[in-house]
Design a protein around this motif. Structure first.
Motif, PDB file in Angstrom:
ATOM      1  N   VAL A   1      -2.908  13.150  -8.170  1.00 33.59           N
ATOM      2  CA  VAL A   1      -1.993  12.024  -8.359  1.00 33.59           C
ATOM      3  C   VAL A   1      -2.724  10.726  -8.004  1.00 33.59           C
ATOM      4  O   VAL A   1      -3.342  10.619  -6.939  1.00 33.59           O
ATOM      5  CB  VAL A   1      -0.734  12.176  -7.483  1.00 33.59           C
ATOM      6  CG1 VAL A   1       0.223  11.014  -7.722  1.00 33.59           C
ATOM      7  CG2 VAL A   1      -0.037  13.500  -7.783  1.00 33.59           C
TER       8      VAL A   1
ATOM      9  N   CYS B   1       3.374   9.069 -15.602  1.00 32.35           N
ATOM     10  CA  CYS B   1       4.769   9.325 -15.215  1.00 32.35           C
ATOM     11  C   CYS B   1       5.198   8.322 -14.154  1.00 32.35           C
ATOM     12  O   CYS B   1       4.398   7.543 -13.639  1.00 32.35           O
ATOM     13  CB  CYS B   1       4.946  10.754 -14.697  1.00 32.35           C
ATOM     14  SG  CYS B   1       4.298  10.996 -13.025  1.00 32.35           S
ATOM     15  N   SER B   2       6.476   8.384 -13.811  1.00 34.89           N
ATOM     16  CA  SER B   2       7.026   7.625 -12.695  1.00 34.89           C
ATOM     17  C   SER B   2       7.936   8.561 -11.906  1.00 34.89           C
ATOM     18  O   SER B   2       8.994   8.958 -12.400  1.00 34.89           O
ATOM     19  CB  SER B   2       7.814   6.407 -13.184  1.00 34.89           C
ATOM     20  OG  SER B   2       8.537   5.825 -12.110  1.00 34.89           O
ATOM     21  N   ALA B   3       7.510   8.926 -10.695  1.00 35.13           N
ATOM     22  CA  ALA B   3       8.330   9.817  -9.866  1.00 35.13           C
ATOM     23  C   ALA B   3       9.629   9.136  -9.466  1.00 35.13           C
ATOM     24  O   ALA B   3      10.634   9.798  -9.223  1.00 35.13           O
ATOM     25  CB  ALA B   3       7.548  10.239  -8.621  1.00 35.13           C
TER      26      ALA B   3
ATOM     27  N   ASP C   1      -2.260   6.302  -8.066  1.00 30.90           N
ATOM     28  CA  ASP C   1      -1.323   5.186  -8.152  1.00 30.90           C
ATOM     29  C   ASP C   1      -1.768   4.245  -9.269  1.00 30.90           C
ATOM     30  O   ASP C   1      -2.745   3.513  -9.137  1.00 30.90           O
ATOM     31  CB  ASP C   1      -1.293   4.453  -6.804  1.00 30.90           C
ATOM     32  CG  ASP C   1      -0.328   3.275  -6.780  1.00 30.90           C
ATOM     33  OD1 ASP C   1       0.293   2.999  -7.823  1.00 30.90           O
ATOM     34  OD2 ASP C   1      -0.198   2.642  -5.719  1.00 30.90           O
TER      35      ASP C   1
ATOM     36  N   ASN D   1       0.729   8.001 -11.609  1.00 31.21           N
ATOM     37  CA  ASN D   1       2.099   7.758 -11.136  1.00 31.21           C
ATOM     38  C   ASN D   1       2.401   6.254 -11.094  1.00 31.21           C
ATOM     39  O   ASN D   1       1.525   5.417 -11.251  1.00 31.21           O
ATOM     40  CB  ASN D   1       2.273   8.388  -9.752  1.00 31.21           C
ATOM     41  CG  ASN D   1       3.712   8.420  -9.307  1.00 31.21           C
ATOM     42  OD1 ASN D   1       4.635   8.427 -10.125  1.00 31.21           O
ATOM     43  ND2 ASN D   1       3.934   8.418  -8.005  1.00 31.21           N
ATOM     44  N   LYS D   2       3.667   5.942 -10.852  1.00 33.04           N
ATOM     45  CA  LYS D   2       4.171   4.569 -10.705  1.00 33.04           C
ATOM     46  C   LYS D   2       4.019   3.771 -12.010  1.00 33.04           C
ATOM     47  O   LYS D   2       3.691   2.578 -11.995  1.00 33.04           O
ATOM     48  CB  LYS D   2       3.491   3.852  -9.538  1.00 33.04           C
ATOM     49  CG  LYS D   2       3.622   4.603  -8.210  1.00 33.04           C
ATOM     50  CD  LYS D   2       3.108   3.820  -7.040  1.00 33.04           C
ATOM     51  CE  LYS D   2       3.210   4.628  -5.735  1.00 33.04           C
ATOM     52  NZ  LYS D   2       2.726   3.893  -4.571  1.00 33.04           N
TER      53      LYS D   2
ATOM     54  N   ILE E   1       6.347  13.343  -6.319  1.00 27.67           N
ATOM     55  CA  ILE E   1       6.093  14.224  -7.464  1.00 27.67           C
ATOM     56  C   ILE E   1       6.564  15.635  -7.148  1.00 27.67           C
ATOM     57  O   ILE E   1       7.221  16.292  -7.972  1.00 27.67           O
ATOM     58  CB  ILE E   1       4.594  14.217  -7.809  1.00 27.67           C
ATOM     59  CG1 ILE E   1       4.162  12.843  -8.341  1.00 27.67           C
ATOM     60  CG2 ILE E   1       4.267  15.316  -8.803  1.00 27.67           C
ATOM     61  CD1 ILE E   1       4.577  12.548  -9.750  1.00 27.67           C
TER      62      ILE E   1
END
Length: 487
Positions: free
Chosen positions: A348, A405-407, A350, A382-383, A278
């Motif tokens: 953040v 989101c997806s880094a 997962d 994330n992911k 990120i």
């Protein structure tokens, strides 16, 4: 020595004197080839060493440690117990082990003598003997007596979850401060688990040459375990002094940011949730990204700007984990202060993990330990590219102030940036200024240190409408327009 190995190297002159034939090409025995030959390992046929006869360091270099994982399930569902054991397996693999077997026991509370029941100890010993394991890792923190009893009964090394995490931190620490923090945590853990073997480790005071009192002063003296404990205490005191000196630099930098009213954002979260990825997406920081637990131990701070020109800093912090050893929390307290002193925490999580809510809860527990519970928090899930849509929807429902989101793919990164900009604290005082053209430096400073809402160039100078800090408003008082003055 009757026989020499075939590949033994000598100079040509010495070889001729000894009467040996040297049929090798001379060009292959000089320069880089000669150096490579000298550094090469030669295997002597017919000689071997049993693994039990070599040191632990050499043993770890020869092959991965073969481990059996053992847990005690005291509360929660079966899924919670299996998630905890799966995480322990990841920790063991990160430390450099090969997991052979993974078992757990249902109990109301751990056994005070052996952590698992006495009968289960016999079962684990049978598993160890059948698999040829070298180490047993327990999913919990063992008391010194439990550790000693298990090793005596299992006849192999026993490691608890705390020691395992400390070992991973020791492998990944890179900076001088990071290494000192890990060593402090290890010594604090080790001090309570020193083992002695009675009178054979007692020491006599000795004569005056040995530092004793001479005749009449000799006796059992200080035992080995007391000596070890004293040395550990001395080392702990030294490390704390060194960390206090290192902390001064960070406090100075942090104070400079506060003086200049530069907001700070701390990226925190569970280990391997994607915090470094990120940070790289948001700031092009170039931080190491690795699919491993605790890949980041040393905090990285980057300066960046919002779309409207406001400057702020973003810091990547060490990851957290369930039951994070209190020794680590204490040792890394100076690093975790970056989270407590931040204006915004980007938490953040997962989204593809089987238990993301458990991760959120564990991290918030550490926030409370370091007095960061009241800092504004933005949850970044994330992911998203590999997460279950139903899980994402559940998280969004439970965490209203969150962004998905997806880094890895970049999906949702723009939304994360927009959410961060909205949550950043804004300067408190709104001013209208008329700055002469000779003071272009003040216009530049406003763009760096304040939030400029509008600018207009007139015959008398530059009209600026901005939000500034209290300190900057005082410096610009000379150029401030009153409410009655036309703008």
């Amino acid at each position: 020595m009757t026989n020499a190995p075939e590949d033994f190297d000598l100079d040509d002159e010495l070889a001729e004197t000894a009467g040996w034939d040297d049929e090798a090409d001379p060009e292959e025995t000089i320069g880089s080839m000669e150096l490579a030959e000298r550094h090469a390992l030669r295997r002597v046929v017919g000689l071997s060493t049993e693994l039990e006869d070599i040191s632990e360091v050499e043993y770890r270099q020869l092959r991965l440690e073969r481990v059996v994982l053992v847990g005690v399930w005291t509360e929660g569902s079966v899924q919670d117990a299996e998630n905890s054991m799966a995480e322990l397996a990841l920790l063991a693999e990160t430390a450099g082990s090969q997991v052979l077997e993974n078992v757990y026991q249902r109990r109301d509370k751990p056994d005070p003598a052996t952590y698992i029941g006495r009968g289960k100890v016999d079962g684990v010993r049978e598993i160890v003997q059948a698999t040829g394991a070298d180490t047993v890792i327990m999913d919990g923190e063992l008391a010194p007596s439990q550790l000693r009893n298990l090793e005596d009964k299992l006849k192999v090394k026993v490691v608890d979850r705390t020691a395992l995490i400390l070992d991973i931190f020791a492998q990944h620490a890179k900076s001088k401060e990071g290494k000192a923090q890990v060593e402090l945590a290890q010594l604090s853990y080790m001090k309570q688990r020193l083992r002695g073997w009675g009178g054979q480790l007692s020491r006599q005071a000795g004569g005056r040459v040995a530092g004793g009192e001479g005749i009449g002063g000799r006796g059992p003296g200080e035992t080995k375990i007391e000596t070890d404990r004293r040395r550990i205490n001395d080392k702990i005191a030294k490390l704390r002094r060194e960390l206090a000196q290192m902390k001064t630099t960070r406090v100075t930098k942090r104070g400079e940011r506060h003086r200049n009213a530069v907001p700070s954002v701390a990226i925190a979260g569970y280990t391997n949730a994607g915090k470094s990825s990120i940070l790289n997406r948001l700031t092009d920081a170039g931080v190491l990204v690795e699919d491993a637990l605790f890949a980041t131990l040393d905090p990285t701070t980057r300066r960046t700007t919002t779309s409207d020109g406001r400057v702020y800093t973003m810091t990547d912090t060490v990851g957290f984990v369930r039951h994070l050893p209190h020794q680590l929390v204490e040792a890394f307290r100076s690093t975790l202060e970056e989270v407590a002193d931040a204006d915004l925490i980007v938490h953040v999580v997962d989204g593809s993990h089987p238990d993301p809510e458990g991760q959120l809860s564990a991290v918030r527990g550490v926030f409370a330990d370091v007095d960061a519970g009241k800092v504004r928090e933005l949850v970044v899930i994330n992911k998203a590219d590999i997460a279950d849509p139903l899980t994402l929807a559940r998280l969004r429902l439970n965490e209203p102030h969150s962004v998905v989101c997806s880094a890895k793919t970049g999906e949702g990164i723009a939304e994360v940036l927009a959410a961060i900009e909205d949550d950043l604290p804004r300067p408190a005082i709104e001013v209208r200024l008329l700055l002469p053209y000779s003071r272009g430096d003040l216009v530049s400073r406003l763009h760096d240190k304040a939030e400029v809402l509008a600018t207009e160039h007139t015959a008398d100078g530059t009209l600026v409408h901005a939000r500034v800090s209290e300190a900057l408003a005082g410096e610009l008082e000379l150029y401030t327009l009153s409410e009655s003055e036309p703008s």
